[in-house]
Design a protein around this motif. Structure first.
Motif, mmCIF file in Angstrom:
data_model
loop_
_atom_site.group_PDB
_atom_site.id
_atom_site.type_symbol
_atom_site.label_atom_id
_atom_site.label_comp_id
_atom_site.label_asym_id
_atom_site.label_seq_id
_atom_site.Cartn_x
_atom_site.Cartn_y
_atom_site.Cartn_z
ATOM 1 N N SER A 82 36.565 58.681 4.548
ATOM 2 C CA SER A 82 35.826 59.871 4.110
ATOM 3 C C SER A 82 36.229 60.264 2.696
ATOM 4 N N CYS A 92 34.491 58.103 0.254
ATOM 5 C CA CYS A 92 33.066 58.463 0.142
ATOM 6 C C CYS A 92 32.860 59.924 -0.222
ATOM 7 N N GLU A 133 33.626 62.611 1.497
ATOM 8 C CA GLU A 133 33.149 63.348 2.674
ATOM 9 C C GLU A 133 34.329 63.814 3.519
ATOM 10 N N GLN A 177 33.127 62.197 12.007
ATOM 11 C CA GLN A 177 33.525 60.811 11.781
ATOM 12 C C GLN A 177 34.459 60.321 12.887
ATOM 13 N N PRO A 186 21.377 62.861 7.789
ATOM 14 C CA PRO A 186 22.310 61.977 7.064
ATOM 15 C C PRO A 186 23.076 61.083 8.022
ATOM 16 N N LEU A 235 25.782 59.069 6.744
ATOM 17 C CA LEU A 235 27.024 58.624 6.104
ATOM 18 C C LEU A 235 28.224 58.864 7.012
ATOM 19 N N GLN A 236 28.279 60.014 7.679
ATOM 20 C CA GLN A 236 29.398 60.295 8.572
ATOM 21 C C GLN A 236 29.433 59.317 9.739
ATOM 22 N N ASP A 237 28.254 58.932 10.249
ATOM 23 C CA ASP A 237 28.193 57.939 11.326
ATOM 24 C C ASP A 237 28.748 56.595 10.860
ATOM 25 N N LEU A 238 28.369 56.190 9.665
ATOM 26 C CA LEU A 238 28.838 54.912 9.137
ATOM 27 C C LEU A 238 30.341 54.929 8.882
ATOM 28 N N ILE A 239 30.847 56.066 8.416
ATOM 29 C CA ILE A 239 32.303 56.192 8.229
ATOM 30 C C ILE A 239 33.009 56.069 9.574
#
Length: 278
Positions: free
Chosen positions: A131, A134, A136, A143, A188, A190-194
């Motif tokens: 995070s 990125c 985040e 995450q 979004p 991005l948190q899922d991918l992290i």
């Protein structure tokens, strides 16, 4: 007289249903695994304090300058407990926290609690690390939740889960199904991918690398095992010695049995509705 009798019967029936629903919730809550129960309790309490303006979220956010230079070390932990204010989105997140954390805890209890707690700590570190890369890192609860969900799905890839609109999805594809839904909904990801990056890093270092190269970098330290077994496991076992739902069911009447089955069916329908709605 008939109207009075019907009114009384309705009142008695409604009272019985209210009492039974309350007992059902208490029994469900008591039977929840120890770490899952207290994690969800704290998350709901924090959401309540944030919703009513009692606790400013800025006191909990991970700000490195405050955490390191001002010694506000609690920020390294409290950032995982904030999931926003009370809302349907919060309930949706709570369902996935319950699903991933409870199933993982059931896999590791009762004799592997040190490894389970170490799993959470390692994935918390990976979540913060990725995070931060990125940008985040302020709130990392989502995450970490997705990382735990991903690990459970990787360890149990053949389980079937009812997803949106009744689609049956194998747990091996559940994280990707959630990401696909978020994409379609314009949310979004991005948190899922992290979370996937954190969970996959743990799986690789804990399971894949030891099997292929005999290098176990994430072996639970002995001092950590001794600490957990001495100070945490006794509390967990002590709480499990309380009167459980299973014990109470042995003494239920036929009327209570019918009511319990109806309420369990209703509870399943509510969770299914939440998955469809979101």
């Amino acid at each position: 007289v008939r109207c009075v009798q019907e009114t009384d019967a309705e009142y008695m029936g409604n009272s019985f249903r209210n009492i039974s629903t309350e007992m059902e919730f208490q029994q469900w809550y008591q039977d929840m695994p120890f770490i899952t129960k207290w994690t969800m309790t704290i998350i709901v309490a924090v959401a309540g304090l944030v919703t009513f303006g009692i606790l400013p979220p800025m006191w909990l956010v991970l700000i490195y300058e405050d955490a390191i230079f001002k010694l506000q070390l609690w920020r390294f932990f409290t950032n995982f407990l904030v999931f926003g204010k009370f809302s349907f989105a919060f309930i949706f997140k709570l369902v996935f926290i319950y699903f991933g954390l409870k199933n993982l805890e059931n896999m590791y209890k009762p004799g592997k609690y040190p490894e389970f707690i170490y799993l959470i700590l390692v994935n918390g570190f990976f979540s913060v690390l990725f995070s931060t890369i990125c940008d985040e890192h302020y709130f990392c609860g989502s995450q970490l939740t997705f990382a735990l969900l991903y690990i459970y799905c990787k360890k149990n890839p053949m389980e079937k889960v009812s997803f949106l609109f009744g689609f049956i999805v194998s747990t091996a594809y559940l994280p990707w199904a959630i990401i696909a839904y978020h994409l379609l909904a314009g949310a979004p990801i991005l948190q899922d991918l992290i979370g996937i990056a954190a969970g996959h890093s743990y799986i690789f270092l804990k399971d894949v690398l030891p099997a292929s190269h005999r290098m176990d970098y994430l072996r639970t330290p002995k001092f950590f095992e001794r600490f957990v077994n001495k100070y945490i496991v006794p509390k967990i076992l002590g709480s499990s010695n309380a009167v459980s739902y299973t014990h109470l069911r042995a003494h239920e009447t036929p009327e209570h049995l019918v009511c319990r089955l109806l309420l369990e069916k209703k509870k399943t329908q509510i969770i299914y509705f939440l998955l469809i709605y979101f």
